[in-house]
Design an enzyme around this catalytic site. Sequence first.
Site, PDB file in Angstrom:
ATOM      1  N   GLY A 128      50.490  40.246  30.975  1.00 48.17           N
ATOM      2  CA  GLY A 128      51.497  40.891  30.139  1.00 48.17           C
ATOM      3  C   GLY A 128      52.481  41.707  30.950  1.00 48.17           C
ATOM      4  O   GLY A 128      53.388  42.332  30.394  1.00 48.17           O
ATOM      5  N   ALA A 130      38.616  47.232  35.189  1.00 43.61           N
ATOM      6  CA  ALA A 130      38.154  47.053  36.568  1.00 43.61           C
ATOM      7  C   ALA A 130      39.245  47.457  37.563  1.00 43.61           C
ATOM      8  O   ALA A 130      38.953  47.939  38.663  1.00 43.61           O
ATOM      9  CB  ALA A 130      37.746  45.601  36.787  1.00 43.61           C
ATOM     10  N   SER A 164      54.974  50.662  37.479  1.00 44.73           N
ATOM     11  CA  SER A 164      53.592  50.878  37.891  1.00 44.73           C
ATOM     12  C   SER A 164      53.205  50.171  39.190  1.00 44.73           C
ATOM     13  O   SER A 164      53.753  50.454  40.239  1.00 44.73           O
ATOM     14  CB  SER A 164      52.704  50.442  36.722  1.00 44.73           C
ATOM     15  OG  SER A 164      51.410  50.871  36.901  1.00 44.73           O
ATOM     16  N   PRO A 176      47.151  34.886  30.184  1.00 42.22           N
ATOM     17  CA  PRO A 176      48.508  35.154  30.659  1.00 42.22           C
ATOM     18  C   PRO A 176      48.659  36.651  30.922  1.00 42.22           C
ATOM     19  O   PRO A 176      48.163  37.466  30.138  1.00 42.22           O
ATOM     20  CB  PRO A 176      49.376  34.723  29.468  1.00 42.22           C
ATOM     21  CG  PRO A 176      48.497  34.890  28.267  1.00 42.22           C
ATOM     22  CD  PRO A 176      47.084  34.679  28.723  1.00 42.22           C
TER      23      PRO A 176
END
Length: 551
Positions: A507, A380, A69, A505
């Site tokens: 991912g 967002a 991604s 944290p």
Amino acid sequence: MSSSLPVDAIKVASDKHPKPSDVRYQYGTAGFRTLGKLLDSVLFRVGILAALRSKRLDGKTIGVMVTASHNPEPDNGVKLVDPRGEMLEASWEAHATTLSNASTTDAFIEALETLVQTAKIDLSKPARVVYARDTRPSGPSLVNALEDGFKAIGAEARDAGVTTTPILHYFVRAINTKGTPYSYGEDSEEGYFTKLGQALKKLVAGRPPVSPLLIDCANGVGAIAAKTLAAHLGDTLPIVLENTAITTEGALNNACGADFVKTSQKLPPSLSNVLKPGQRACSLDGDADRLIYFYLDERGSFHMLDGDKIAGLVAAFIVEQVKIAGLEEQVKVGVVQTAYANGASTKYLQERLPVKCVPTGVKHLHHAAERYDVGVYFEANGHGTVLFSDDTQATLRDYQPSTPAQSRALENLVSLTELINQTVGDALSDMLLVETVLSHKSYTGVEWDSLYVDLPNRLVKVVVSDRNSFKTEDAERRLVSPPGLQSKIDGLVNRYQGGRSFVRPSGTEDVVRVYAEANIRTQADELAFRVAGLVYDEAGGDPASRPKEFL
Ligand code: G16
């Protein structure tokens, strides 16, 4: 259960894909994600896992997407897609992590046998999978490893080639609903583009022509898909493609794309001589599941329209169409956000609709959105979509409008159910959704941007020795570990007007993320810097990532 695992075939193949001894893998926010060169054994094992998931679900087709991604080019990753096109069920994420960490072929076979027992998998069922990859250089060899997994277990595998993540999700749902009353569309790229193109044409029929939209394709697979989409749309939506260098080494997501724009709150440098003041523009990310809009005002200043602004625009439009159609009582619209949502957007939305906050990760937002008749969810960072429940789609099908205005609004809502990729966030489908609303409202970027004024905010990363020592609660808005750190953050936040900050944290990257907002820009920057400093000092930060001042 009438058959058993083809242990010999799996053993032979598994020995060709040994697990590196010094790596621990984790199925995280969006699947496995790390350096592409470390993922060979993971892909092989995921091939077998996907087949078992399919068998467990009576031969339904499971999707496998090879992508990292928004991450930089050396990274890669893989995620599984469940039969309705949604993310893998959470309980299977743990199975994926266990299988990927089995240290030897024998340990892997043992873990597989345990999984078959505990998950009650009937091995006599067929296994069907569909898979695709993005344009990363490490993709082809990882796909080979994946295919070795499919072959070893005897899965029926369909190669969807190089395509976007959302198109793969679309395929999965289209294949599994083929020939049923819930048919999602033709299970081909042609079917996907035709579905979106036709829906857009219906939605903007009779509206004035629009000026060209510039798309920053992040030098990724979105460039290929956007080109095909542009051909389907013709004059309905003129498109200019930028950052389409999919074969240039190191170009992917580099100083361009949705993550760059959102994080740096800047125009990609490659567009500085291309984008004209007032022109609408948007950025996709590396696998085209995120979308961020932006424009330059007359003075050349940059303005960003992120996932929160998209949620505000889209939710307000849907509410309006529902009201005009006379369906206000039957169809309730709600919004789902995460802690990253700008405080001003949450306020704007809460004044109009129910809003829920959930932890980061599309899977969390998706499930929360399913509880509304129409659930609008956007992170967002530009990742999101809109879900129409089955009951709502039936209501729209059966409803008898009593005026021409009601009838038009109803048609618009039905077309929206076709335009929107309801399986997952889809940058191209979301882009058409935004364009539809802008066209209906006759908004430029300026008018859209003025729906509410964003609170200045800053997002930073800190590299620490162990990000897993960071644990959160309250939809990631508060830290429970390391102990004591949250009260220090609270102490800092209280000193800033309109201050808000949280730490979690990541991912998808080996970092801890720090978000801060405040009433004025310098204060938001300072708060982010100070909280990042706290994290760094408390958690043994890497000196190379010592937070830098933004002032
Ligand atoms: C993935 C997830 C998103 C998440 C993002 C960042 O996006 O699908 O839901 O917001 O990672 O997650 P984190 O902050 O945990 O690294 P993508 O576009 O990378 O697949």
